[in-house]
Write an enzyme that holds these catalytic residues in place. Structure first.
Site, short mmCIF file in Angstrom:
data_model
loop_
_atom_site.label_atom_id
_atom_site.label_comp_id
_atom_site.label_asym_id
_atom_site.label_seq_id
_atom_site.Cartn_x
_atom_site.Cartn_y
_atom_site.Cartn_z
CB THR A 40 7.37 -6.04 0.63
OG1 THR A 40 7.00 -4.82 1.25
CG2 THR A 40 8.83 -5.96 0.18
CG ASN A 43 -0.59 -11.11 -0.29
OD1 ASN A 43 0.41 -10.59 0.19
ND2 ASN A 43 -1.48 -11.70 0.47
CE1 TYR A 192 1.41 -0.71 11.88
CE2 TYR A 192 0.42 1.27 12.80
CZ TYR A 192 0.73 0.48 11.71
OH TYR A 192 0.37 0.88 10.44
N1 LIG Z 1 -4.65 0.05 6.74
C1 LIG Z 1 -4.37 1.20 7.33
O1 LIG Z 1 -5.26 1.90 7.81
C2 LIG Z 1 -2.94 1.70 7.36
C3 LIG Z 1 -2.68 2.96 7.94
C4 LIG Z 1 -1.39 3.44 7.94
C5 LIG Z 1 -0.35 2.67 7.42
N2 LIG Z 1 -0.62 1.46 6.88
C6 LIG Z 1 0.51 0.66 6.35
O2 LIG Z 1 0.22 0.25 5.02
C7 LIG Z 1 0.94 -0.96 4.74
C8 LIG Z 1 0.01 -1.94 4.05
O3 LIG Z 1 -0.94 -2.39 4.98
P1 LIG Z 1 -2.45 -2.75 4.59
O4 LIG Z 1 -3.31 -1.80 5.32
O5 LIG Z 1 -2.58 -2.87 3.13
O6 LIG Z 1 -2.60 -4.17 5.35
P2 LIG Z 1 -2.82 -5.64 4.80
O7 LIG Z 1 -3.96 -5.70 3.86
O8 LIG Z 1 -2.88 -6.49 6.04
O9 LIG Z 1 -1.47 -5.96 4.01
C9 LIG Z 1 -0.28 -6.24 4.66
C10 LIG Z 1 0.59 -7.08 3.74
O10 LIG Z 1 1.83 -7.36 4.42
C11 LIG Z 1 2.10 -8.74 4.29
N3 LIG Z 1 2.95 -9.27 5.34
C12 LIG Z 1 2.73 -9.27 6.67
N4 LIG Z 1 3.72 -9.92 7.30
C13 LIG Z 1 4.59 -10.33 6.34
C14 LIG Z 1 5.80 -11.07 6.35
N5 LIG Z 1 6.32 -11.55 7.48
N6 LIG Z 1 6.43 -11.31 5.19
C15 LIG Z 1 5.92 -10.87 4.01
N7 LIG Z 1 4.76 -10.17 3.93
C16 LIG Z 1 4.10 -9.92 5.08
C17 LIG Z 1 0.73 -9.40 4.31
O11 LIG Z 1 0.82 -10.72 3.83
P3 LIG Z 1 -0.30 -11.82 4.22
O12 LIG Z 1 -1.49 -11.55 3.35
O13 LIG Z 1 0.39 -13.10 3.91
O14 LIG Z 1 -0.61 -11.65 5.69
C18 LIG Z 1 -0.04 -8.45 3.41
O15 LIG Z 1 0.21 -8.75 2.07
C19 LIG Z 1 1.51 -1.45 6.07
O16 LIG Z 1 2.88 -1.14 6.12
C20 LIG Z 1 0.75 -0.64 7.10
O17 LIG Z 1 1.49 -0.43 8.29
C21 LIG Z 1 -1.90 0.94 6.83
#
Ligand SMILES: NC(=O)c1ccc[n+]([C@@H]2O[C@H](COP(=O)([O-])OP(=O)(O)OC[C@H]3O[C@@H](n4cnc5c(N)ncnc54)[C@H](OP(=O)(O)O)[C@@H]3O)[C@@H](O)[C@H]2O)c1
Length: 308
Positions: A40, A43, A192
């Site tokens: 999920t 992208n 969050y």
């Molecule tokens: N980045 C960090 O430092 C960090 C730290 C700890 C945990 N995480 C976790 O890692 C995971 C990935 O996050 P990331 O850092 O890679 O952030 P990201 O680049 O913002 O990716 C988040 C993804 O989730 C999608 N998304 C959000 N709302 C959605 C919805 N309603 N339906 C379907 N898709 C949806 C986004 O789609 P769109 O592109 O369309 O918005 C995007 O593809 C998350 O669960 C986050 O909590 C991240």
């Protein structure tokens, strides 16, 4: 003398930052030919890097995303970087329960296997509501994936041994769940943290329910990653975060490593229900291991999303 102190301080800061940014890489070279992986939010950020890594290992990779343009662009990039044509996109909005049900129906009709489900999509600290009136963080990060996993569980069982990997965050430790107010939507960061704690309980209960059925579950903290999550905020905050992220956060490829490790490593199967960070099983705060709370959250979530 001052110059010497300044150089020493700069050197120590540099080494400190280097130390903070160190991440283990997944060293397991196992291939995934013939396996189907669903990611999920594949992208962007950690999800997209995970998709590239698993497509490179021969898996059929399906990214489940809400925006068709962004998803198609990502599919092109994942195909180019992995030299695999076995990458596709399916549409789902995790902030809408009807969309999730339709997605699962379509997935079960089209796909005969599901070997690895990666519940990666997530919204950061935002105060908003889903189409079904759940707080955005709890609704997307926990309930959306809860419903998705439950509806796809029959296919996961048929494809056993299969795995469910759910992205959480070490910031789970700053909050506890309040069962009187699961839809808590007051301080953005706390909403969050609660949703990420819910991801951990979800993984534990899923592991318990599927024990002996060939499905294992893992919760993964990817580290602090230079991904796209700041897109939800104002220009100034984004600018500030860009600097902080550049200094202290790791690239998305490094963030995907623990997810890839949990997807391929044979070692992890002994730790179903566990919490992983930096490619290894990691301990949790005692309250985050409470199986009574995990079960209570599961039952409450079943009622909220109306899983039979
Ligand atoms: N980045 C960090 O430092 C960090 C730290 C700890 C945990 N995480 C976790 O890692 C995971 C990935 O996050 P990331 O850092 O890679 O952030 P990201 O680049 O913002 O990716 C988040 C993804 O989730 C999608 N998304 C959000 N709302 C959605 C919805 N309603 N339906 C379907 N898709 C949806 C986004 O789609 P769109 O592109 O369309 O918005 C995007 O593809 C998350 O669960 C986050 O909590 C991240």
């Amino acid at each position: 003398m001052y110059l010497l102190y300044t150089i020493l301080a700069a050197l120590l800061s540099f080494l400190g930052i280097k130390w903070m940014k160190r991440r283990r890489y997944c060293m397991d070279v196992k291939r995934l030919d013939g396996k189907t992986v669903l990611i999920t939010g594949g992208n962007s950020g950690v999800g997209k890097e995970t998709a590239v890594a698993l497509a490179l290992r021969g898996a059929r990779v399906i990214i489940a995303c809400r925006d068709e343009d962004r998803a198609r662009k990502a599919v092109r990039e994942i195909k180019n970087r992995s030299h695999s044509m076995n990458v596709l996109f399916m549409e789902v909005d995790l902030a809408n329960m009807r969309s999730i049900r339709e997605f699962c129906k379509s997935f079960l009709r089209k796909e005969k296997r599901l070997d690895i489900l990666i519940n990666n999509a997530g919204v950061p600290s935002v105060l908003d509501w889903t189409d079904d009136n759940f707080s955005m963080c709890f609704g997307v990060n926990h309930l959306g994936h809860f419903l998705l996993t439950n509806l796809l569980l029959p296919r996961l069982k048929e494809s056993a041994p299969s795995r469910v990997i759910t992205l959480t965050c070490s910031s789970y430790k700053y909050q506890k769940l309040d069962f009187q107010d699961l839809n808590y939507n007051l301080f953005p960061f706390f909403t969050y943290c609660r949703s990420k704690l819910a991801n951990i309980y979800f993984t534990q209960e899923l592991a318990r329910i599927t024990e002996g059925k060939g499905v294992t579950a893992y919760a993964v903290h990817p580290g602090y990653v230079q991904s796209n999550w700041t897109c939800h905020y104002s220009f100034l905050y984004r600018l500030l975060m860009k600097v902080i992220m550049f200094m202290f956060f790791v690239p998305c490829e490094a963030g995907a490593q623990t997810v890839v490790h949990c997807a391929v490593s044979d070692e992890v199967s002994a730790h179903s229900g566990g919490y992983f960070s930096d490619c290894k099983a990691t301990s949790l705060k005692p309250y985050a291991k409470d199986s009574g709370v995990a079960r209570k959250l599961w039952e409450a979530s079943e009622r909220l999303v109306k899983v039979p």
